[in-house]
Design a protein around this motif. Sequence first.
Motif, PDB file in Angstrom:
ATOM      1  N   THR A  73      31.566 -29.408  32.939  1.00  0.00           N
ATOM      2  CA  THR A  73      30.619 -28.962  31.582  1.00  0.00           C
ATOM      3  C   THR A  73      30.115 -29.497  31.607  1.00  0.00           C
ATOM      4  OG1 THR A  73      32.126 -27.065  30.881  1.00  0.00           O
ATOM      5  CG2 THR A  73      30.223 -27.428  29.880  1.00  0.00           C
ATOM      6  N   SER A  74      29.974 -31.235  31.101  1.00  0.00           N
ATOM      7  CA  SER A  74      28.837 -31.823  31.219  1.00  0.00           C
ATOM      8  C   SER A  74      28.889 -31.956  32.786  1.00  0.00           C
ATOM      9  CB  SER A  74      29.344 -33.061  30.033  1.00  0.00           C
ATOM     10  OG  SER A  74      29.980 -32.912  29.434  1.00  0.00           O
ATOM     11  N   GLY A  75      28.809 -32.627  33.436  1.00  0.00           N
ATOM     12  CA  GLY A  75      28.207 -32.814  34.597  1.00  0.00           C
ATOM     13  C   GLY A  75      27.223 -31.617  35.505  1.00  0.00           C
ATOM     14  N   VAL A  76      28.137 -29.959  34.678  1.00  0.00           N
ATOM     15  CA  VAL A  76      26.444 -29.112  35.354  1.00  0.00           C
ATOM     16  C   VAL A  76      25.140 -29.459  34.487  1.00  0.00           C
ATOM     17  CG1 VAL A  76      26.406 -26.579  35.718  1.00  0.00           C
ATOM     18  CG2 VAL A  76      28.194 -27.625  36.531  1.00  0.00           C
ATOM     19  N   ALA A  77      25.648 -29.677  33.250  1.00  0.00           N
ATOM     20  CA  ALA A  77      24.399 -29.731  31.946  1.00  0.00           C
ATOM     21  C   ALA A  77      23.414 -31.059  32.659  1.00  0.00           C
ATOM     22  CB  ALA A  77      25.238 -30.010  30.882  1.00  0.00           C
ATOM     23  N   SER A  78      24.009 -31.896  33.031  1.00  0.00           N
ATOM     24  CA  SER A  78      23.502 -33.114  33.193  1.00  0.00           C
ATOM     25  C   SER A  78      22.283 -32.628  35.041  1.00  0.00           C
ATOM     26  CB  SER A  78      24.167 -34.143  34.176  1.00  0.00           C
ATOM     27  OG  SER A  78      24.690 -34.605  32.746  1.00  0.00           O
ATOM     28  N   ALA A  79      23.399 -32.005  35.461  1.00  0.00           N
ATOM     29  CA  ALA A  79      22.350 -31.271  37.198  1.00  0.00           C
ATOM     30  C   ALA A  79      21.527 -29.829  36.049  1.00  0.00           C
ATOM     31  CB  ALA A  79      23.535 -30.497  37.409  1.00  0.00           C
ATOM     32  N   LEU A  80      21.673 -29.383  35.432  1.00  0.00           N
ATOM     33  CA  LEU A  80      20.201 -28.695  34.512  1.00  0.00           C
ATOM     34  C   LEU A  80      19.446 -29.361  33.944  1.00  0.00           C
ATOM     35  CD1 LEU A  80      22.793 -25.310  33.692  1.00  0.00           C
ATOM     36  CD2 LEU A  80      21.119 -25.713  35.550  1.00  0.00           C
ATOM     37  N   THR A  81      19.515 -30.136  33.819  1.00  0.00           N
ATOM     38  CA  THR A  81      19.013 -31.174  33.028  1.00  0.00           C
ATOM     39  C   THR A  81      17.901 -31.960  33.246  1.00  0.00           C
ATOM     40  OG1 THR A  81      20.399 -31.658  31.173  1.00  0.00           O
ATOM     41  CG2 THR A  81      19.105 -32.907  31.016  1.00  0.00           C
ATOM     42  N   GLN A  82      18.838 -32.580  34.778  1.00  0.00           N
ATOM     43  CA  GLN A  82      17.524 -32.743  36.051  1.00  0.00           C
ATOM     44  C   GLN A  82      16.442 -32.101  36.319  1.00  0.00           C
ATOM     45  OE1 GLN A  82      19.132 -34.690  39.809  1.00  0.00           O
ATOM     46  NE2 GLN A  82      18.485 -36.355  39.300  1.00  0.00           N
ATOM     47  N   THR A  83      16.802 -31.050  36.613  1.00  0.00           N
ATOM     48  CA  THR A  83      15.952 -29.735  37.150  1.00  0.00           C
ATOM     49  C   THR A  83      15.035 -29.300  36.374  1.00  0.00           C
ATOM     50  OG1 THR A  83      17.268 -28.429  38.603  1.00  0.00           O
ATOM     51  CG2 THR A  83      16.134 -27.622  37.164  1.00  0.00           C
ATOM     52  N   LEU A  84      14.769 -29.132  34.724  1.00  0.00           N
ATOM     53  CA  LEU A  84      14.558 -29.155  33.750  1.00  0.00           C
ATOM     54  C   LEU A  84      13.312 -30.336  33.874  1.00  0.00           C
ATOM     55  CD1 LEU A  84      13.799 -27.110  30.997  1.00  0.00           C
ATOM     56  CD2 LEU A  84      14.875 -28.480  29.763  1.00  0.00           C
ATOM     57  N   THR A  85      13.640 -31.735  33.213  1.00  0.00           N
ATOM     58  CA  THR A  85      13.123 -33.364  33.463  1.00  0.00           C
ATOM     59  C   THR A  85      11.826 -32.514  34.044  1.00  0.00           C
ATOM     60  OG1 THR A  85      14.452 -33.885  32.448  1.00  0.00           O
ATOM     61  CG2 THR A  85      13.071 -35.516  33.346  1.00  0.00           C
ATOM     62  N   VAL A  86      12.379 -32.974  35.905  1.00  0.00           N
ATOM     63  CA  VAL A  86      11.336 -33.419  37.046  1.00  0.00           C
ATOM     64  C   VAL A  86      10.687 -31.341  37.142  1.00  0.00           C
ATOM     65  CG1 VAL A  86      11.962 -32.939  39.889  1.00  0.00           C
ATOM     66  CG2 VAL A  86      13.143 -34.288  38.007  1.00  0.00           C
ATOM     67  N   ALA A  87      11.333 -30.612  36.745  1.00  0.00           N
ATOM     68  CA  ALA A  87      10.159 -30.112  36.662  1.00  0.00           C
ATOM     69  C   ALA A  87       8.988 -30.005  35.724  1.00  0.00           C
ATOM     70  CB  ALA A  87      11.106 -28.196  36.580  1.00  0.00           C
ATOM     71  N   ALA A  88       9.266 -30.422  34.146  1.00  0.00           N
ATOM     72  CA  ALA A  88       8.315 -30.265  33.420  1.00  0.00           C
ATOM     73  C   ALA A  88       7.465 -31.703  33.404  1.00  0.00           C
ATOM     74  CB  ALA A  88       9.146 -30.143  31.912  1.00  0.00           C
ATOM     75  N   THR A  89       8.223 -32.696  34.386  1.00  0.00           N
ATOM     76  CA  THR A  89       7.020 -33.806  34.444  1.00  0.00           C
ATOM     77  C   THR A  89       6.382 -33.680  35.657  1.00  0.00           C
ATOM     78  OG1 THR A  89       9.117 -34.878  35.272  1.00  0.00           O
ATOM     79  CG2 THR A  89       8.490 -34.928  33.112  1.00  0.00           C
ATOM     80  N   ASP A  90       6.679 -33.152  36.402  1.00  0.00           N
ATOM     81  CA  ASP A  90       5.487 -32.697  37.740  1.00  0.00           C
ATOM     82  C   ASP A  90       4.709 -32.040  37.804  1.00  0.00           C
ATOM     83  OD1 ASP A  90       6.657 -31.045  37.914  1.00  0.00           O
ATOM     84  OD2 ASP A  90       7.899 -31.094  39.824  1.00  0.00           O
ATOM     85  N   HIS A  91       4.535 -31.522  36.428  1.00  0.00           N
ATOM     86  CA  HIS A  91       2.876 -30.525  36.288  1.00  0.00           C
ATOM     87  C   HIS A  91       3.100 -29.319  37.659  1.00  0.00           C
ATOM     88  CE1 HIS A  91       2.690 -33.160  32.963  1.00  0.00           C
ATOM     89  NE2 HIS A  91       2.795 -34.448  33.704  1.00  0.00           N
ATOM     90  N   SER A  92       4.190 -28.984  38.615  1.00  0.00           N
ATOM     91  CA  SER A  92       3.717 -28.077  38.797  1.00  0.00           C
ATOM     92  C   SER A  92       3.825 -27.018  39.142  1.00  0.00           C
ATOM     93  CB  SER A  92       5.059 -28.545  40.465  1.00  0.00           C
ATOM     94  OG  SER A  92       6.180 -27.968  40.155  1.00  0.00           O
ATOM     95  N   GLY A  93       3.551 -26.472  37.273  1.00  0.00           N
ATOM     96  CA  GLY A  93       4.560 -24.623  37.424  1.00  0.00           C
ATOM     97  C   GLY A  93       3.451 -25.072  35.370  1.00  0.00           C
ATOM     98  N   PRO A  94       4.133 -24.194  34.639  1.00  0.00           N
ATOM     99  CA  PRO A  94       3.632 -24.213  32.864  1.00  0.00           C
ATOM    100  C   PRO A  94       5.350 -24.129  32.349  1.00  0.00           C
ATOM    101  CG  PRO A  94       4.192 -21.321  34.334  1.00  0.00           C
ATOM    102  CD  PRO A  94       3.982 -22.994  35.191  1.00  0.00           C
TER     103      PRO A  94
END
Length: 329
Positions: free
Chosen positions: A164-185
């Motif tokens: 569960t923690s490993g999957v949460a980390s993978a989803l967190t990376q998606t959230l972090t990269v998508a939120a900081t690359d300014h490619s979308g809202p």
Amino acid sequence: MNATLIAVALSLVSAVAYASAAVAQARLAGRTDPATGALRLMGHGAWWSAVGLNAAGALLHVAALKYGPLTLVQPLGALTLVAAVPLGARSAGRRVSRTEWRGTLLTLLGLAALLLAAGGAAPHDTLTLPEALAVAAVTMALVAGLSRPGTRPGLRHAAASGITSGVASALTQTLTVAATDHSGPLLSWRLVTVALLVSFLALGGLMLSQTAYRGGLGAPLAVVTLANPVAAALIGLVLLGERLQGGLLGLVPALVGAVAAVEGVVLLSRAQAREADSTPAPEAGPAPATPAAPPPTRVIIAAPAVGLPRAESPLDLGPAPAAVPGGTR
């Protein structure tokens, strides 16, 4: 400082925070009744200390995922085991046994081999919304299977917590990269959904680890430490385009490392079982005194003597009556 060194440094501090949180959870689990619910746990100060340490470790982990891929950052979580085993032994007032040191060393060597095979490039790809939902659904199915009643509940709950923690980390990376690359809202449906999934999985992993630590710290924490990077690395390799160093040849040290890590987990599990068996059972108090039963009443019936002659005694009629003058009336 390049991105890889930043990711490693942040992962080191994160591992120390996670180790301290694991020790606090294990001590709380040892003092509470197994039937204690989540609401009652929230009334303990130790619970909130563990939550705060886990939150600090998670924030540092999120920052590390910004600079390093899952195949690099997740295996560094093994340092949690290095810090937690001696910390747990110290809190229990004992020394770390040789078996625990051997199990810890093998687990670390195995994960180090996995780390050498990992790539070091900064992450760029992210999960799509259907991929995130599919990963979350598979994770919940695995957790439901591992949480069923049966033998080894501590290790099975630890495996569920690590996944569960490993999957949460993978989803967190998606959230972090998508939120900081300014490619979308920032408030897109994908990011909001992924954020909710991360919150749900992170809380589930915390509760599963709390259940796992009721049987001890060493082996469950080793299973969590092993299952976490494996789950995250699978997502990185299959869905995020991450690659192992050396291509197919990189699988050789990865497989050797996996075997060594599993052997380390087995050693820690055996050490924990021996420690539990050697723990003396609480002495029973003195049994309440019961009144002694009265002795049985013995009725003795004297039987007449047989064959013994009886001494005959003369019949005593008392004094003879005096004569009445004048004869009878």
